[in-house]
Design a protein around this motif. Sequence first.
Motif, short mmCIF file in Angstrom:
data_model
loop_
_atom_site.label_atom_id
_atom_site.label_comp_id
_atom_site.label_asym_id
_atom_site.label_seq_id
_atom_site.Cartn_x
_atom_site.Cartn_y
_atom_site.Cartn_z
N ILE A 137 14.08 43.46 31.40
CA ILE A 137 15.49 43.72 31.12
C ILE A 137 15.83 43.22 29.72
N LYS A 138 16.90 43.76 29.15
CA LYS A 138 17.24 43.47 27.76
C LYS A 138 18.11 42.22 27.65
N ILE A 139 17.90 41.48 26.57
CA ILE A 139 18.73 40.34 26.21
C ILE A 139 19.27 40.58 24.81
N PHE A 140 20.57 40.41 24.63
CA PHE A 140 21.19 40.60 23.32
C PHE A 140 21.70 39.25 22.82
N GLU A 141 21.52 38.99 21.56
CA GLU A 141 21.98 37.74 20.93
C GLU A 141 22.80 38.10 19.70
N PRO A 142 24.11 38.40 19.87
CA PRO A 142 24.91 38.86 18.73
C PRO A 142 25.12 37.79 17.67
N GLN A 143 25.02 36.52 18.07
CA GLN A 143 25.09 35.41 17.12
C GLN A 143 24.49 34.19 17.80
N PRO A 144 24.13 33.15 17.03
CA PRO A 144 23.46 31.99 17.63
C PRO A 144 24.27 31.39 18.79
N GLY A 145 23.58 31.13 19.89
CA GLY A 145 24.21 30.53 21.06
C GLY A 145 24.85 31.52 22.01
N ASP A 163 38.89 46.96 37.32
CA ASP A 163 39.32 47.14 38.71
C ASP A 163 38.72 48.37 39.36
N LYS A 164 38.03 49.20 38.56
CA LYS A 164 37.31 50.35 39.11
C LYS A 164 35.80 50.11 39.12
N PHE A 165 35.42 48.85 38.94
CA PHE A 165 34.02 48.40 38.98
C PHE A 165 33.18 48.98 37.83
N GLN A 166 33.83 49.21 36.69
CA GLN A 166 33.13 49.65 35.50
C GLN A 166 32.95 48.47 34.55
N SER A 167 31.89 48.52 33.75
CA SER A 167 31.59 47.43 32.82
C SER A 167 32.70 47.26 31.78
N ILE A 168 32.97 46.00 31.44
CA ILE A 168 33.85 45.66 30.33
C ILE A 168 33.10 44.71 29.41
N THR A 169 33.28 44.88 28.12
CA THR A 169 32.52 44.08 27.17
C THR A 169 32.89 42.60 27.22
N VAL A 170 31.86 41.76 27.07
CA VAL A 170 32.06 40.32 26.86
C VAL A 170 31.57 39.93 25.47
N SER A 171 31.20 40.95 24.69
CA SER A 171 30.56 40.70 23.41
C SER A 171 31.55 40.74 22.26
N PRO A 172 31.42 39.83 21.31
CA PRO A 172 32.31 39.86 20.15
C PRO A 172 32.14 41.13 19.31
N ILE A 224 27.73 37.54 30.43
CA ILE A 224 27.46 36.32 29.65
C ILE A 224 26.36 35.58 30.39
N MET A 225 25.20 35.41 29.74
CA MET A 225 24.04 34.84 30.43
C MET A 225 24.21 33.36 30.71
N MET A 267 22.37 30.94 29.92
CA MET A 267 22.00 30.03 28.83
C MET A 267 22.92 30.18 27.62
N ASP A 268 23.95 30.98 27.74
CA ASP A 268 24.92 31.16 26.66
C ASP A 268 25.74 29.88 26.49
N HIS A 269 25.90 29.46 25.24
CA HIS A 269 26.60 28.20 24.96
C HIS A 269 27.88 28.40 24.15
N ARG A 270 28.50 29.57 24.26
CA ARG A 270 29.70 29.85 23.48
C ARG A 270 30.91 29.02 23.94
N ALA A 271 30.89 28.55 25.18
CA ALA A 271 32.09 27.95 25.78
C ALA A 271 32.09 26.43 25.71
N GLU A 272 31.54 25.86 24.64
CA GLU A 272 31.50 24.39 24.53
C GLU A 272 32.90 23.79 24.48
N ALA A 273 33.78 24.37 23.67
CA ALA A 273 35.14 23.82 23.55
C ALA A 273 35.88 23.92 24.87
N GLN A 274 35.67 25.01 25.58
CA GLN A 274 36.35 25.21 26.87
C GLN A 274 35.83 24.22 27.91
#
Length: 559
Positions: A43-51, A96-105, A114-115, A117-124
């Motif tokens: 399966i594919k993994i995308f890394e749009p930016q570090p972390g 709400d219709k079970f279709q994909s919505i982007t989580v990517s910047p 959002i995998m 091992m994703d570390h984008r949510a450190e501040a949160q």
Amino acid sequence: MAATDADIVPGDLFVGVDVGTGSVRAALVDASGTILKTCQHVIKIFEPQPGYYEQSSDNIWEACRTAVKGAVGDINPEKVKGVGFDATCSLVVLDDKFQSITVSPIGCPTRNIIMWMDHRAEAQANSINATKHEVLKFVGGQMSLEMEPPKLLWLKQNMPNTWSKAGHFFDLSDFMTWKATGATSRSLCTLVCKWAYQANSEGARHWDDSFWQQIGLGDLIENNYAKIGSEVLKPGTPVGNGLTAEAAKELGLCEGTAVGTGIIDAHAGGVGMMACNVEGLNLPCQDKPITSRLPIICGTSSCHMAVNQDPLFVPGVWGPYYSAMHPGLWSNEGGQSITGKLIDHVLHTHPAFKELENRASKSGESVYESLNNMLPSIAALRRSSSPATLTKDLHVWPDYHGNRSPLADPTLTGMISGLTLSTSIEDLAIKYLATVQALTHGTKHIIDAMESSGHKFSTLFACGGLSKNSLFLQVHADITGLPIVLPKETECVLVGSAILGAAAAGHYTNVQEAMAKMSKAGSVVWPNARLQDYYARKHKVFLKMLDHQLEYRQIMQDA
């Protein structure tokens, strides 16, 4: 067994599906826990930016279809009575219709995961932990940025369009059971471990409204938490009416085939091996409660899966979680965010890696086997008492991607002491050894924290990709001083998910019975007592490196 021979297999069969970090694997498993055939699809993994690490649920389901069909082969699908799913604890977002919505910047609509091992949510995560809410005591006192509430908060704060359109947030294994059955129930395992859901041995099952309101996600309370789970089932409980007609056609199975409520991948490893019979192996855990066994699921990352009759609160270690892995028991989960990934990083970034690849290719070995076989020769040339002592002056702190347990500090970084100008393949071998040792000292650090809070372990159980590495296993036995049991079926994560399918199908009375009947012990790795003093000294250095990193941080704080 060839797929064309499958029709002569007697008895009920089950399919276990494991959605890992980089692939989907499926196994055809009989009622004794024997794996008859497996199939894997990348399966594919995308890394749009570090972390930032993202995936696509469409891509994962497509890989699942291929893997299941490959594992089942030419068998009569009516023989398959149950299907079980496990997956990484990644966050899937649908409208709400079970279709994909982007989580990517970058806005790609199919990247809706959002995998783990994703570390984008450190501040949160930091803001959630600053609340000191009561539920945080069930995640070791600190909520990891790898859990779902920080990621949900990140989406609300950073991608308001996605947030406003989102109709369903799933943990990945729950997405898989929804895709298979059309039912939106969630697993008790995923929710208590990654979503701050509350459960206990007195029968309590509930979300805590005050937690979600306090962290700024009170809108999720609407409609009885419909977006994140209003129906919660124990792992192995039948989901909906089994496979839908559409899913059955896609998987090559029969409509209505039972589907078990899913589980997180590491927990599936525990389900698949921790109850195995060890009679005749002379192990210290024989005739002792299952709580004396510590399963370690080691691959890209490592998870240390302890259980106990009573809830034990271990600072920096996730849990206690009720019935998340073994029904009726409380579990704690220690972990290392990168293990196999760190080893590969050390190898791939060394100047001698190409030479290692060529050597391994010529000898028909993996690069790990080549290094493992090289170390005794290097030790003999250097007149070392043991290959282990080649690292006497080389020390590693392995938190290149932060520390999950027992420090719960994602800001920690890796350290190496003892570098030279050498770029030889021998230098690579010794750095590899030092890295494996450092990861194992991290495991000992976790075990010590767990035992100081009431756990008591006598035997380790290991599965996952790294359990196939003889050096990794021997070093773990030597540093912890504990024997390691390997399951008879090395792919026991797949056995664990198949156990959920067997329980859902009613082949066994419950998950506990299925665990006892379908998991078996294989070989044992025993510790080398002669290295005890050496590794005790190395562990002192290991802990000193932590002290030094924190001291350096303090010195530079106001620079």
